[in-house]
Design an enzyme around this catalytic site. Structure first.
Site, PDB file in Angstrom:
ATOM      1  N   LEU A 188     -24.634  -7.054  22.794  1.00  0.00           N
ATOM      2  CA  LEU A 188     -23.985  -8.174  22.134  1.00  0.00           C
ATOM      3  C   LEU A 188     -23.279  -7.625  20.904  1.00  0.00           C
ATOM      4  O   LEU A 188     -23.766  -6.677  20.276  1.00  0.00           O
ATOM      5  CB  LEU A 188     -25.001  -9.242  21.704  1.00  0.00           C
ATOM      6  CG  LEU A 188     -25.700 -10.057  22.800  1.00  0.00           C
ATOM      7  CD1 LEU A 188     -26.723 -10.999  22.164  1.00  0.00           C
ATOM      8  CD2 LEU A 188     -24.691 -10.846  23.632  1.00  0.00           C
ATOM      9  N   ASP A 189     -22.139  -8.219  20.542  1.00  0.00           N
ATOM     10  CA  ASP A 189     -21.458  -7.821  19.312  1.00  0.00           C
ATOM     11  C   ASP A 189     -22.426  -7.919  18.131  1.00  0.00           C
ATOM     12  O   ASP A 189     -23.318  -8.771  18.119  1.00  0.00           O
ATOM     13  CB  ASP A 189     -20.261  -8.732  19.034  1.00  0.00           C
ATOM     14  CG  ASP A 189     -19.085  -8.446  19.954  1.00  0.00           C
ATOM     15  OD1 ASP A 189     -19.086  -7.404  20.626  1.00  0.00           O
ATOM     16  OD2 ASP A 189     -18.151  -9.277  19.981  1.00  0.00           O
ATOM     17  N   CYS A 190     -22.201  -7.080  17.144  1.00  0.00           N
ATOM     18  CA  CYS A 190     -23.060  -7.062  15.948  1.00  0.00           C
ATOM     19  C   CYS A 190     -23.205  -8.461  15.345  1.00  0.00           C
ATOM     20  O   CYS A 190     -24.300  -8.873  14.986  1.00  0.00           O
ATOM     21  CB  CYS A 190     -22.465  -6.093  14.917  1.00  0.00           C
ATOM     22  SG  CYS A 190     -23.395  -5.989  13.370  1.00  0.00           S
ATOM     23  N   THR A 199     -22.850 -11.375  16.735  1.00  0.00           N
ATOM     24  CA  THR A 199     -23.305 -12.415  17.658  1.00  0.00           C
ATOM     25  C   THR A 199     -24.826 -12.390  17.776  1.00  0.00           C
ATOM     26  O   THR A 199     -25.436 -11.324  17.827  1.00  0.00           O
ATOM     27  CB  THR A 199     -22.685 -12.193  19.062  1.00  0.00           C
ATOM     28  OG1 THR A 199     -21.263 -12.169  18.941  1.00  0.00           O
ATOM     29  CG2 THR A 199     -23.087 -13.297  20.014  1.00  0.00           C
TER      30      THR A 199
END
Length: 221
Positions: A68-70, A72
């Site tokens: 997951l994106d940092c 998110t």
């Protein structure tokens, strides 16, 4: 020569929070990742603190499956054996894994639902930004309105592909960027403590039983 990053002043300050384990068995570990924490170590020296490192300190056999994106938060799955890692990797690669996200976006979205079918590519002049590009890789996202306010809308997003920043770029293209996004909506990032994007559910086949299982993390905003 590449233009400078859109976030040159990005300071990595991961939250000091305990692991939130949603489920564990002999084959998998499912966690609720907090916003602001990298999934895997970053390239820079001061970005080694991440979810997989913290998890392996408590569960030495944890193996990365996806990211997951940092910025998110939400549901993320790890394997505990090489066999499970390979099985889960195939679930994502062949799109058998299904995810839903909750987002707060800027403005009042017209209509109740729709599908965005817009190919995406890296914006090499402004890394790490992505952009809609007819020559890019196919990307599809379903969106559904959950609630509307005067200045923002809450939506449920279902990606059918897994492109980098897909949900963020697609909502920007719709004219309703996700609020708190320092890359795609910097005018809102000063007003909100985080990116308002959360991985709500993850559904896939269990690597041991083959049964379809669904994991949910409550939305924190």
């Amino acid at each position: 020569m590449h233009k400078p990053s859109l976030i040159p002043d990005f300071a990595y300050d991961p939250p000091d929070t305990p692991l939130q384990i949603l489920h564990e068995d002999a084959a998998i570990l499912v966690l609720d990742k907090p916003a602001g924490l990298l999934t895997v170590p970053g390239k820079l020296e001061n970005r080694q603190d991440c979810l997989i490192t913290r998890l392996q300190a408590a569960r030495w056999d944890a193996l990365t499956v996806h990211r997951l994106d940092c910025d998110t938060s939400g549901v993320i799955i790890f394997a505990r054996t090489k066999q499970a890692q390979g099985f889960l990797g195939q679930e994502f690669e062949h799109r058998r894994a299904q995810k839903t996200y909750i987002a707060r976006v800027h403005g009042r979205v017209e209509g109740d639902s729709g599908t965005l079918d817009l190919p995406l590519a890296s914006d090499w002049d402004y890394r790490p930004r992505q952009k809609v590009d007819p020559a890019g890789r196919p990307a599809q996202t379903d969106w559904q309105v959950i609630d509307r306010g005067e200045t923002e809308t809450r939506v449920r997003l279902t990606p059918h592909t897994g492109r980098s920043h897909q949900l963020r770029v697609h909502m920007l293209a719709l004219g309703h960027p996700i609020i708190g996004d320092q890359i795609y909506a910097p005018e809102t990032s000063r007003l909100y403590p985080r990116l308002m994007l959360h991985a709500e559910t993850l559904s896939l086949h269990h690597p041991t039983t083959g049964d379809r299982v669904t994991f949910t993390a409550p939305t924190p905003f």
